[in-house]
Design an enzyme around this catalytic site. Sequence first.
Site, mmCIF file in Angstrom:
data_model
loop_
_atom_site.group_PDB
_atom_site.id
_atom_site.type_symbol
_atom_site.label_atom_id
_atom_site.label_comp_id
_atom_site.label_asym_id
_atom_site.label_seq_id
_atom_site.Cartn_x
_atom_site.Cartn_y
_atom_site.Cartn_z
ATOM 1 N N GLU A 255 0.824 -1.204 0.000
ATOM 2 C CA GLU A 255 0.000 0.000 0.000
ATOM 3 C C GLU A 255 0.862 1.258 0.000
ATOM 4 O O GLU A 255 0.524 2.259 -0.622
ATOM 5 C CB GLU A 255 -0.949 0.003 1.207
ATOM 6 C CG GLU A 255 -2.147 -0.914 1.058
ATOM 7 C CD GLU A 255 -1.803 -2.393 1.159
ATOM 8 O OE1 GLU A 255 -0.699 -2.733 1.644
ATOM 9 O OE2 GLU A 255 -2.644 -3.219 0.747
ATOM 10 N N HIS B 18 -10.991 -6.292 8.527
ATOM 11 C CA HIS B 18 -11.511 -6.002 7.186
ATOM 12 C C HIS B 18 -12.880 -5.341 7.252
ATOM 13 O O HIS B 18 -13.605 -5.312 6.266
ATOM 14 C CB HIS B 18 -11.636 -7.291 6.357
ATOM 15 C CG HIS B 18 -10.340 -7.973 6.086
ATOM 16 N ND1 HIS B 18 -9.662 -8.692 7.046
ATOM 17 C CD2 HIS B 18 -9.567 -8.032 4.956
ATOM 18 C CE1 HIS B 18 -8.543 -9.190 6.529
ATOM 19 N NE2 HIS B 18 -8.464 -8.800 5.263
#
Lengths: 326, 422
Positions: A60, A129
Amino acid sequence: MPELSYREAVRDALSQAMRRDPDVFLMGEDIAEMGGSMGVTQGMLAEFGPERVRNTPISEMAIVGAGIGAAIQGMRPVVEIMYEDFTTLAMEQIVNQAAKHRYMSGGQVKVPLTIRTQGGAGWSPGAQHAQQVEAWFVHVPGLKVVFASTPTDVRGLLWSSIYDDNPVVFFEHRTLYGIREEVPDELEPIPLGQARVHRRGEDVTVVATGRLVHEALAAAADAESQGISVEVVDPRTLQPLDEATVVESVRRTSRCVVAHEAVTRMGFGAEVAAVVQHQAFDWLDAPIERVGAHFAPIPFAPVMEEFVVPHRQDVLDAILRTVGRA
Amino acid sequence: MATLVTLPRLGQGMESGEIVRWFKAEGDAVEKGEPLYEVDTEKVTQEVEAEASGVLLRIAVPAGEVPVGATLALIGEPGEEVQLEPAGDGSGGAAAAVVEDGREPAGAEAPSVGAAAGEPARVPLPIRPPSRPRVPGRPRASPLARRLARERGVDLATLVGTGPEGRIVAEDVERATGGEAFPAPGPVAAPAVAAADRVEEVPLTSVQRTIARRLTEAWEAPAFQLTMSARMDRAEAVVASHREADGEEVKVTLTDVLAKMCSLALLEHPAVSSQFAGETLRVFSTANIGIAVAAPQGLVVPVIRGVERLRLAEIAAARDDVVERARAGTLQTADLEGGTFTISNLGMYGVEQFVAVLNPPQAAILAVGAVEERPVVEEGAVVVRPMLTMTLTCDHRAVDGAAAARFLAAVKRLLESPGLAL
């Protein structure tokens, strides 16, 4: 008017921008052949090719860093972080680089980067998540933050985000991808910093974001059957916040509920409550109610997840408290 | 072991009290002797102190009227388990624990969901952090209600709140002012009624209820009135000389002189200083004189004790103290008890003379008008003198006309020749 799902509306905004403007391109994990883990970019590789729909390594930090570099060089990149939970890994790039360059260069450098990401509970993805982390980013000067709740809004707001000269963190909600509505034939850009009043009401203003906009609209219908008239306002852009619309609404209704899926404590709603109490103090007839998740990690077990995050009934309960009927 | 907080009997004849507000929230630490809650009795609004130290575990009566002896709260040890009402359903125990954690910063760790799942009817009461101290005497009202009250000149202290926990909300102010629709009509607003047709139902305060009951009782006593006027030039000179004197912080008034002269006349004429008590007469050997005060919450009569033993300046100081506290609503029950005689002075409003209603169980009350220049006949000539007209109302069961007349004549003589009081 065409009917689009929220997912298709995101894809439509990306595709129209890329057709119009060669500077717009996509980067992210599994966004090319696979079409993204949520299927948002499905079919775009075929239309735009691997140069403009680029798969990246699982990093990321690298994704956002590359996006910042491209943006500084004059491109309008749109990068995808697969889950907003994973923005933690790109925080340095987002907070210390993207948000700072324009300021630290005395305005010589612009970072027209759009960071798309999605998240949220409701389908049992587990504690790593399922979070809603928008509050981390609204706290950082130099970033704009958007959270769209309908197909029309997500299309118009994503367009404006791509063409904004500042870095924008653009939140989508996992459980909204399937909702459908008729959208205008022509994509109508929606200016950042402009709230949407979904429903007019006289007794209580509910300021809701993301999934909670829909829960609030359902709660408003419930409240109406009890004779309580509820106004539902979606700020849509969390940073900058359309304070005027929110405050004007509360000054009319004299009661306010703020609602989001993220944990209540220190959440975006706390800032809304502070703005409202300050600018509408003499109009308030009840304490501002906040609706959000309990201060706990989102559980994996569906029944527990359902308990921790707020739903229609939680919004309705808060509405009833503001009118002294709880 | 938790200590029960029960409503004490704060004065003779107190059967119930209305809990007005708590100075502590559940979870707050409480020290024995510090103010815990405020109760509105028939006579006064009074702060009540905690009788034990510990943590306020539970408030059973947040507000409202309860009989003497009713359980109001529990004080115990931090974390002490107290019996709660059984939860409405099987999941209630666990749910309540987590909800409380979500609302209050009880700890940074995640809530232990399910810890209390096996025993839904008995859960640990979460200890909340101390809330901000409430300002005694400040009514709970929403900001909108405060603004409306300010704009419309309504005293919030005169309103009864219908919002959660007795909060005064905008609707209450609107009702009190008979106002038309304002920017935020309540969801349960009554059907629109033309303003001219509107009749307000203003609930009586506890003090007003007491006044109504006691004055109705007083009306049943066989009463008679005597009126007499006194020349006031010398009494006024006494007041003036006190005001010129150094070192007096509180200004002496004519009411103080009246109280002093009445106290001396009462001891001289014990029939007036008495009470009818069914089979006996209670005769008092000291003059505890009540002064009728128009307080915001209604008429109250605080008492100055042993007036016959006090100098004028001392009477003035005592009178100033109780009148100020009557207006501030901070009188204690003891301030209102033990009166033997009452003075009601409406002179400052320009009233020439009037008839007061008895203040039971006292046998007499003196109604005092304004001092005004009047033509009077002295030695065959009309002259102008400052005159005061007083009307004494007596309970005929305790006092007969001649005794009352002698008392009144004594008051007149003392007012006209204050030196006799020395």
